[in-house]
Design a protein around this motif. Sequence first.
Motif, mmCIF file in Angstrom:
data_model
loop_
_atom_site.group_PDB
_atom_site.id
_atom_site.type_symbol
_atom_site.label_atom_id
_atom_site.label_comp_id
_atom_site.label_asym_id
_atom_site.label_seq_id
_atom_site.Cartn_x
_atom_site.Cartn_y
_atom_site.Cartn_z
ATOM 1 N N ALA A 1 1.171 -1.111 0.018
ATOM 2 C CA ALA A 1 -0.241 0.186 0.445
ATOM 3 C C ALA A 1 1.092 0.961 0.193
ATOM 4 C CB ALA A 1 -0.866 -0.017 0.953
ATOM 5 N N ALA A 2 0.434 2.073 -0.931
ATOM 6 C CA ALA A 2 1.031 3.566 -0.599
ATOM 7 C C ALA A 2 -0.288 4.848 -0.922
ATOM 8 C CB ALA A 2 1.423 3.834 -1.629
ATOM 9 N N ALA A 3 -0.213 5.487 -0.201
ATOM 10 C CA ALA A 3 -1.025 6.697 -0.517
ATOM 11 C C ALA A 3 -1.647 6.480 -2.092
ATOM 12 C CB ALA A 3 -0.708 7.841 -0.306
ATOM 13 N N GLU A 4 -3.185 6.996 -2.206
ATOM 14 C CA GLU A 4 -3.758 6.626 -3.534
ATOM 15 C C GLU A 4 -3.405 7.775 -4.272
ATOM 16 O OE1 GLU A 4 -8.582 6.641 -4.844
ATOM 17 O OE2 GLU A 4 -7.786 6.645 -2.847
ATOM 18 N N SER A 5 -2.586 8.730 -3.947
ATOM 19 C CA SER A 5 -2.186 9.673 -4.948
ATOM 20 C C SER A 5 -0.964 9.637 -5.303
ATOM 21 C CB SER A 5 -2.235 11.184 -4.078
ATOM 22 O OG SER A 5 -0.896 10.510 -2.702
ATOM 23 N N GLU A 6 -0.118 8.602 -4.878
ATOM 24 C CA GLU A 6 1.022 7.722 -5.033
ATOM 25 C C GLU A 6 0.711 6.883 -6.175
ATOM 26 O OE1 GLU A 6 2.803 7.784 -1.564
ATOM 27 O OE2 GLU A 6 4.069 9.177 -0.967
ATOM 28 N N MET A 7 0.005 6.447 -6.174
ATOM 29 C CA MET A 7 -0.173 5.025 -7.161
ATOM 30 C C MET A 7 -0.684 5.364 -8.392
ATOM 31 S SD MET A 7 -3.001 2.067 -4.739
ATOM 32 C CE MET A 7 -3.044 2.829 -4.077
ATOM 33 N N VAL A 8 -0.145 4.404 -9.298
ATOM 34 C CA VAL A 8 -0.499 5.629 -10.483
ATOM 35 C C VAL A 8 -1.056 3.872 -11.435
ATOM 36 C CG1 VAL A 8 0.978 7.084 -10.453
ATOM 37 C CG2 VAL A 8 1.770 4.501 -11.322
ATOM 38 N N GLY A 9 -2.177 4.063 -12.398
ATOM 39 C CA GLY A 9 -2.476 3.201 -13.305
ATOM 40 C C GLY A 9 -1.464 2.865 -14.329
ATOM 41 N N ALA A 10 -1.572 1.702 -14.698
ATOM 42 C CA ALA A 10 -0.630 0.723 -16.103
ATOM 43 C C ALA A 10 -0.476 2.389 -17.706
ATOM 44 C CB ALA A 10 -0.767 -0.552 -16.915
ATOM 45 N N ASN A 11 0.685 2.596 -17.994
ATOM 46 C CA ASN A 11 0.796 2.975 -18.238
ATOM 47 C C ASN A 11 0.305 2.572 -20.649
ATOM 48 O OD1 ASN A 11 1.956 5.584 -17.909
ATOM 49 N ND2 ASN A 11 3.741 4.675 -17.432
ATOM 50 N N SER A 12 0.450 1.436 -20.084
ATOM 51 C CA SER A 12 -0.206 0.570 -21.118
ATOM 52 C C SER A 12 -1.297 -0.811 -21.767
ATOM 53 C CB SER A 12 1.040 -1.274 -21.465
ATOM 54 O OG SER A 12 0.993 -1.845 -21.999
ATOM 55 N N ASP A 13 -2.105 -0.418 -21.996
ATOM 56 C CA ASP A 13 -3.165 -1.287 -22.569
ATOM 57 C C ASP A 13 -2.485 -2.222 -22.089
ATOM 58 O OD1 ASP A 13 -6.117 -0.560 -23.210
ATOM 59 O OD2 ASP A 13 -5.884 -1.257 -24.733
ATOM 60 N N LEU A 14 -2.012 -2.694 -22.660
ATOM 61 C CA LEU A 14 -1.776 -4.253 -22.720
ATOM 62 C C LEU A 14 -2.092 -5.113 -21.265
ATOM 63 C CD1 LEU A 14 -0.893 -3.836 -25.682
ATOM 64 C CD2 LEU A 14 0.018 -5.979 -25.142
ATOM 65 N N VAL A 15 -1.969 -4.277 -20.244
ATOM 66 C CA VAL A 15 -1.849 -4.421 -18.556
ATOM 67 C C VAL A 15 -2.994 -4.299 -18.554
ATOM 68 C CG1 VAL A 15 -1.326 -3.973 -16.209
ATOM 69 C CG2 VAL A 15 0.308 -3.960 -17.806
#
Length: 567
Positions: free
Chosen positions: A130-144
């Motif tokens: 876990a991390a702060a929600e603001s520090e999480m990112v979505g995948a850059n690739s649409d293949l994930v």
Amino acid sequence: MRIFPWLLFSLCATSVYGQIVVTFPPARMVYQRNQAGDTKVYVTGTYIQAVDKIEARLTTRNGEPGSQVGWTEIASPSGNVFSGFLTATGGRYNLEVRGIKNNVQVENTVSVEKVGVGEVFLIVGHSNAAAAESEMVGANSDLVNSIDAMADMNLRNQYLNSGNADDLPPLQPTPLCQTCGIAPMGEYPWFWSRLGDLLVNSLQVPVLFYGAAFGGSNMGSFYKSAYNLPFDHGFIKYSIRMPYTNIRNAMNKYVPRTGIRAVLSGHGVNDLDTTRAGFVFRSEMVMAKSREEANYPKLAWMIATSCYNDGVKAEITAAQNDLIDPSKYNFRGADLNQIDNSGRYDKLHFNADGQVRAAELWRDAIMSETTNLMANAQPLMAQPPTVPGPPLPVTLVSFDGKLLADGRSELEWVTTSETNNDHFEILKSTDAVHFTTIGNIQGVGDSEERSVYSFTDESRDVKVAYYRLKQVDYDGTSSLSKIIAVRAGERKPEDYVFPNPAEHHLEVVTDNGTTVEDVILFDLSGKVVLRKSKSNQIDISSLQKGDYLINIKMNSGQLVSKKIAKR
């Protein structure tokens, strides 16, 4: 046999008469590839117009990996349904399906976008990701990809209270975005979106994650819930077999359709209550249970070296090293102990830098030449999906009956569309098992309008009568409706479920205006073995022979409980 769409009024919205309908796979599906790098892409569907064969192909997508597969006959159709497969290598494709009659294409080609052949993983662990929600990112690739556990919060809340796979989202992969969960349990992408990007870049195939990790859990709670050993916890519900039920549900609901390469396990930080031998025992028991329930003894587990909490506990690290044995399908996972306090915002949970590092360490473990996971981990491959029911020639939205004052029974049914419908036969029974034909009503043939039918049974000699409709097409094919009851007296619980004993299917009989909300079957120890919602027909063919308890909830609030026997 064609089946009426009881209580599923929107089912025809995806079907266009005269066209092929692909019922599987869904868009963004990811099939696990084998050690040679390919797999069977299973395809099922229905058709209306007569065809000699069903063909399919896989076309490559701009900028995405893949090797095109040309038009291939996948099925010799029968009964207006088809099931077959194409063999494809790693990549992502658009699937196209068409019907052929006398070497000429019938109607239009049907397409399913973004069908992938790649890598599938199940995540097991706890909250140090876990991390702060603001520090999480979505995948850059649409293949994930993942199955977004948070897409329907009502369903999510039901699942958290039931632990039942029926309350999970359907197998409909989505991009692993910043706010997406990872079903069955994951609320956030954590660092797995970053790992997905790294794996797509390294492997050049799509990736799909399932998530069984549970914040605050440890291998002890997974072990106890797996083997039904009661324990108390402030927020983990043993009563619904959390947290292990997430592994079980992923393996039962999703993995049979996609396959899986390996389980990625990150436990250790919360297992400081046990010894080196205790952690080994817990882990081996959980792995054994997962392999037993998957019916696949070669199910690969990757075990992280992970027990850092403002320092490393040598005993747990040693236990994790003890577990590594490729001959037992236990492979070395990420060495997360390399991430010290600089990568953790509270000396335990990963900050943004720690998430980047954790993703890189898992990538390094999966891609390690020493481990050689792609060659040595023998994946569990996808199994063929269930063949769909035939297309629906008649959309029957209601079938009801009532007792008239003079003792006769009046039946009424309503259709909203009909195709090739010759007539209805009215069937009657006194025991809901043996039926005889008592009448015949002509159908309208082809219609997209609402049609109302009625029939009056002139006999007045029974306290309860059971009725069903037999719909017959012009070509003689037929289908049966659910059973309804019209009664003059009180009905007992045994009057609701037929046949009993049963070998393959049960039918739930409903009164006038009543529908089935929920059906639950328990074994005699109280364990839920089957659950079905909004259906009068229950398939019990997968159950073992023996006695069970069935609970039926009607939309009226009425509850029916009785004992049934599986032959």
